[in-house]
Design a protein around this motif. Sequence first.
Motif, PDB file in Angstrom:
ATOM      1  N   THR A 134       9.740   2.752  -0.834  1.00  0.00           N
ATOM      2  CA  THR A 134      10.961   2.105  -0.961  1.00  0.00           C
ATOM      3  C   THR A 134      11.319   2.529  -2.411  1.00  0.00           C
ATOM      4  OG1 THR A 134      12.502   0.244  -0.907  1.00  0.00           O
ATOM      5  CG2 THR A 134      10.211  -0.114  -1.974  1.00  0.00           C
ATOM      6  N   GLN A 135      12.736   2.749  -2.468  1.00  0.00           N
ATOM      7  CA  GLN A 135      13.012   3.585  -3.754  1.00  0.00           C
ATOM      8  C   GLN A 135      13.580   2.276  -4.840  1.00  0.00           C
ATOM      9  OE1 GLN A 135      15.511   6.778  -3.190  1.00  0.00           O
ATOM     10  NE2 GLN A 135      13.690   8.090  -3.032  1.00  0.00           N
ATOM     11  N   GLU A 300       1.875   2.116   5.183  1.00  0.00           N
ATOM     12  CA  GLU A 300       2.414   3.131   4.559  1.00  0.00           C
ATOM     13  C   GLU A 300       2.743   2.466   3.050  1.00  0.00           C
ATOM     14  OE1 GLU A 300       5.529   5.068   6.281  1.00  0.00           O
ATOM     15  OE2 GLU A 300       6.329   6.251   4.225  1.00  0.00           O
ATOM     16  N   VAL A 301       3.221   1.130   3.003  1.00  0.00           N
ATOM     17  CA  VAL A 301       3.684   0.586   2.011  1.00  0.00           C
ATOM     18  C   VAL A 301       2.743   0.145   1.100  1.00  0.00           C
ATOM     19  CG1 VAL A 301       5.155  -1.577   1.277  1.00  0.00           C
ATOM     20  CG2 VAL A 301       5.779  -0.200   3.090  1.00  0.00           C
ATOM     21  N   ALA A 302       1.879  -0.753   1.858  1.00  0.00           N
ATOM     22  CA  ALA A 302       0.863  -1.271   0.763  1.00  0.00           C
ATOM     23  C   ALA A 302      -0.713  -0.642   0.572  1.00  0.00           C
ATOM     24  CB  ALA A 302       0.377  -2.727   1.483  1.00  0.00           C
ATOM     25  N   ASN A 303      -0.854   0.263   1.168  1.00  0.00           N
ATOM     26  CA  ASN A 303      -2.083   1.080   1.347  1.00  0.00           C
ATOM     27  C   ASN A 303      -1.905   2.627   0.441  1.00  0.00           C
ATOM     28  OD1 ASN A 303      -3.213  -0.903   2.053  1.00  0.00           O
ATOM     29  ND2 ASN A 303      -3.074  -0.237   4.364  1.00  0.00           N
ATOM     30  N   LYS A 304      -0.917   2.845  -0.021  1.00  0.00           N
ATOM     31  CA  LYS A 304      -0.637   4.238  -0.393  1.00  0.00           C
ATOM     32  C   LYS A 304       0.214   3.807  -1.857  1.00  0.00           C
ATOM     33  CE  LYS A 304      -0.388   7.355   3.421  1.00  0.00           C
ATOM     34  NZ  LYS A 304       0.642   6.525   4.556  1.00  0.00           N
ATOM     35  N   LYS A 305      -0.435   4.674  -2.968  1.00  0.00           N
ATOM     36  CA  LYS A 305       0.142   4.560  -3.910  1.00  0.00           C
ATOM     37  C   LYS A 305       1.566   5.012  -4.182  1.00  0.00           C
ATOM     38  CE  LYS A 305      -0.923   5.472  -8.775  1.00  0.00           C
ATOM     39  NZ  LYS A 305      -0.064   4.994  -9.443  1.00  0.00           N
TER      40      LYS A 305
END
Length: 319
Positions: A134-135, A300-305
């Motif tokens: 998310t930007q 995608e949201v919580a497991n990638k930096k």
Amino acid sequence: MKNIAILCSGGDVSGMNPALKHFVEYSLQNGLTPYFVYDGFEGLIDNKIYKAAHQHVAGIINRGGTIIGSARSKRFMEREFREIAKNNLDALRINMLLVLGGDGSFRGMELFYKEHGIRFCGIPSTIDNDINGTQYCLGVDTALNVIKDSIDNIRDTAASFSRAFVIETMGRNCGYLALVSALCSGAELCLIPEIEYDLKEYEESFKEQIRSGRKYFIAVVSEGIKEESSEIAKWFEQKIGLESRVTILGHTQRGGNPTIYDRLMAYKFVTHAIDGLLDDKNESVICYSKKGFEYKSIDEVANKKYELDSELLGYLKRF
Ligand code: ATP
């Protein structure tokens, strides 16, 4: 079931109260009965779950923080307490949950969904703007405006009193707040964790600026850089020859009257989150980018930096 609940988890942000207000109104418009869970996952375990109505959200849109409280919960990391939370929700026939929080909260909810089938939609909420996918995270614009006001105030005194000011912003390991603030406040120096720096490289240019008449410097630094802000101030004194002061903005950045942008984003995030749940999305986070709103997976949201916007980084490199 037609019951839906909302909770705030992790660090609070300005924009949560406008989100709560729209949650109640939009749920009722859609024939759902809205519930508030007080104090995050702790409240789920302790059964602090109460029906919400228009009167509970009257007069809150202009208030920072969250009227239902937020918390971190060690107990929610344990299966037996998640079981208690599930039983509490079952007793009220609630199987849909909106979660305002960060990646930790979303990971917790993913587990909760997998174990107990409580469907949820996450709304990214942190002033650090460091959630992948998310930007924009709720609360960022209000925090930026708080920082802008502080830097503008500091500039008044800096200009009258020939000094260097080192202003430290929050952001953990993300330099977003510092970078955007530096660009929008005319700072002379910006240091963030994403970009290596060597203060030596600024020395000649800064001394030359003083010889040409510059009276003060504004440096905006992120809390995650390798040095303490006091070290940067010492550098200004010892190497540039200017008296210096440090201002750590700290938790002032988390409060304050939510800006128009955060109120609007709260409205949009909540609308999409409820629409997603009504549309059978079971475990997602509603994310925002230039393309618009999209539902993304927890993976995608919580497991990638997260990665800081490359366009913004490009501006810093030309600083
Ligand atoms: P912020 O970073 O703004 O504080 P966050 O949501 O990332 O927000 P965390 O403290 O990481 O904050 O997580 C909030 C809560 O989510 C934790 O206190 C815990 O209850 C729950 N949680 C986090 N990770 C897990 C996990 N792997 N399993 C179960 N619960 C979790």
